[in-house]
Scaffold this motif. Structure first.
Motif, PDB file in Angstrom:
ATOM      1  N   ILE A 162       0.835  -1.204   0.000  1.00 54.89           N
ATOM      2  CA  ILE A 162       0.000   0.000   0.000  1.00 54.89           C
ATOM      3  C   ILE A 162       0.866   1.248   0.000  1.00 54.89           C
ATOM      4  O   ILE A 162       0.604   2.223  -0.724  1.00 54.89           O
ATOM      5  N   SER A 163       1.910   1.227   0.829  1.00 55.03           N
ATOM      6  CA  SER A 163       2.819   2.374   0.904  1.00 55.03           C
ATOM      7  C   SER A 163       3.507   2.613  -0.434  1.00 55.03           C
ATOM      8  O   SER A 163       3.649   3.759  -0.889  1.00 55.03           O
ATOM      9  N   LEU A 164       3.918   1.525  -1.091  1.00 50.86           N
ATOM     10  CA  LEU A 164       4.584   1.637  -2.390  1.00 50.86           C
ATOM     11  C   LEU A 164       3.646   2.257  -3.424  1.00 50.86           C
ATOM     12  O   LEU A 164       4.060   3.123  -4.211  1.00 50.86           O
ATOM     13  N   ILE A 165       2.395   1.837  -3.426  1.00 49.94           N
ATOM     14  CA  ILE A 165       1.428   2.382  -4.380  1.00 49.94           C
ATOM     15  C   ILE A 165       1.150   3.853  -4.112  1.00 49.94           C
ATOM     16  O   ILE A 165       1.164   4.690  -5.028  1.00 49.94           O
ATOM     17  N   LEU A 166       0.895   4.201  -2.858  1.00 54.82           N
ATOM     18  CA  LEU A 166       0.583   5.594  -2.515  1.00 54.82           C
ATOM     19  C   LEU A 166       1.747   6.521  -2.827  1.00 54.82           C
ATOM     20  O   LEU A 166       1.565   7.592  -3.432  1.00 54.82           O
ATOM     21  N   TYR A 237      -5.488  -3.711  -4.790  1.00 52.43           N
ATOM     22  CA  TYR A 237      -5.841  -2.563  -3.968  1.00 52.43           C
ATOM     23  C   TYR A 237      -6.705  -1.548  -4.707  1.00 52.43           C
ATOM     24  O   TYR A 237      -7.291  -0.665  -4.103  1.00 52.43           O
ATOM     25  N   MET A 238      -6.792  -1.683  -6.028  1.00 52.48           N
ATOM     26  CA  MET A 238      -7.631  -0.784  -6.815  1.00 52.48           C
ATOM     27  C   MET A 238      -9.059  -1.302  -6.937  1.00 52.48           C
ATOM     28  O   MET A 238      -9.983  -0.557  -7.217  1.00 52.48           O
ATOM     29  N   GLY A 239      -9.238  -2.629  -6.725  1.00 51.87           N
ATOM     30  CA  GLY A 239     -10.570  -3.196  -6.836  1.00 51.87           C
ATOM     31  C   GLY A 239     -11.069  -3.187  -8.268  1.00 51.87           C
ATOM     32  O   GLY A 239     -10.294  -3.222  -9.233  1.00 51.87           O
TER      33      GLY A 239
END
Length: 249
Positions: A162-166, A237-239
């Motif tokens: 999640i941190s990498l994506i954000l 995480y994008m659904g």
């Protein structure tokens, strides 16, 4: 044999050592435990055969369940412990009577070839609302600790993704802004800015087959921004939004 597996014949001596009591006292306590398990699982829940999910007949020195079909019974297992503290017949004390379906007759089986899982027995006892002997509860506590470690490791991986994506998305916003505002100093920088603008423009696609996750990763590649290596991670995480048109309501 791994640390979780144990022979039935070792149950009384282990109980006696753990609680510093005599073998007779240990056998009596285990006899009472089996009786209580029978009341709860065998009578109240009407599942008398559940004892065969916990104990099984193996081989001498081999805990693997034998291919021959043996059926254990609560009452006869309870009788095994009863004889250990009450029976004057020494020769019968280390035998458990069970039924062999292959031979269609009852047999006396040495307790040393009957095995069980300490964790499975612990969970069975807990499920009946009874107190688990300490030497068994250590096994279930160890499994729970392993489970906690696995959950923590999983949570850490999740948070890292999640941190990498954000962080990647924030960096992408900055790179796209620079590609529109800054004036490139050389041809390579100009081509890079053009590629970033072109790939960013694709995010506005309204095609039904449009893959937003792939488009973002493609943009990140052009901008040199670190993002998840696979579309699968990004989509997780994008659904549903990652696989539909960006302008779709």
């Amino acid at each position: 044999m791994n640390d979780d597996l144990m022979r039935l014949s070792d149950l009384v001596p282990t109980y006696a050592r753990c609680y510093k009591v005599s073998s007779q006292e240990a056998a009596y306590a285990l006899h009472e435990l089996i009786e209580e398990l029978y009341v709860e699982h065998g009578v109240n829940r009407q599942h008398p055969s559940s004892v065969n999910n916990i104990f099984w007949v193996g081989k001498s020195g081999d805990a693997k369940r034998t291919s021959r079909a043996y059926v254990l019974y609560f009452q006869l297992l309870s009788k095994y412990f009863y004889r250990l503290f009450d029976s004057p017949l020494e020769s019968e004390k280390n035998l458990v009577n069970c039924y062999c379906e292959d031979d269609q007759q009852s047999k006396n089986i040495p307790a040393s070839v009957i095995y069980f899982s300490k964790v499975a027995l612990s969970e069975w006892i807990v499920d009946a609302g009874l107190e688990v002997p300490i030497f068994l509860s250590n096994g279930i506590a160890g499994r729970q600790a392993e489970g906690d470690d696995e959950r923590r490791e999983f949570q850490t991986k999740e948070l890292n993704s999640i941190s990498l994506i954000l962080n990647g998305l924030i960096s992408l916003i900055k790179e796209v802004d620079k590609a529109h505002v800054d004036q490139p100093l050389d041809d390579a920088a100009a081509r890079r800015a053009s590629t970033i603008r072109r790939r960013a423009l694709k995010l506005r696609s309204s095609r039904k087959s449009f893959d937003l996750g792939l488009a973002v990763l493609s943009l990140a590649d052009a901008a040199g921004v670190e993002m998840p290596k696979t579309q699968k991670t990004f989509r997780k995480y994008m659904g549903d939004y990652s696989s539909c048109g960006a302008d779709k309501p």
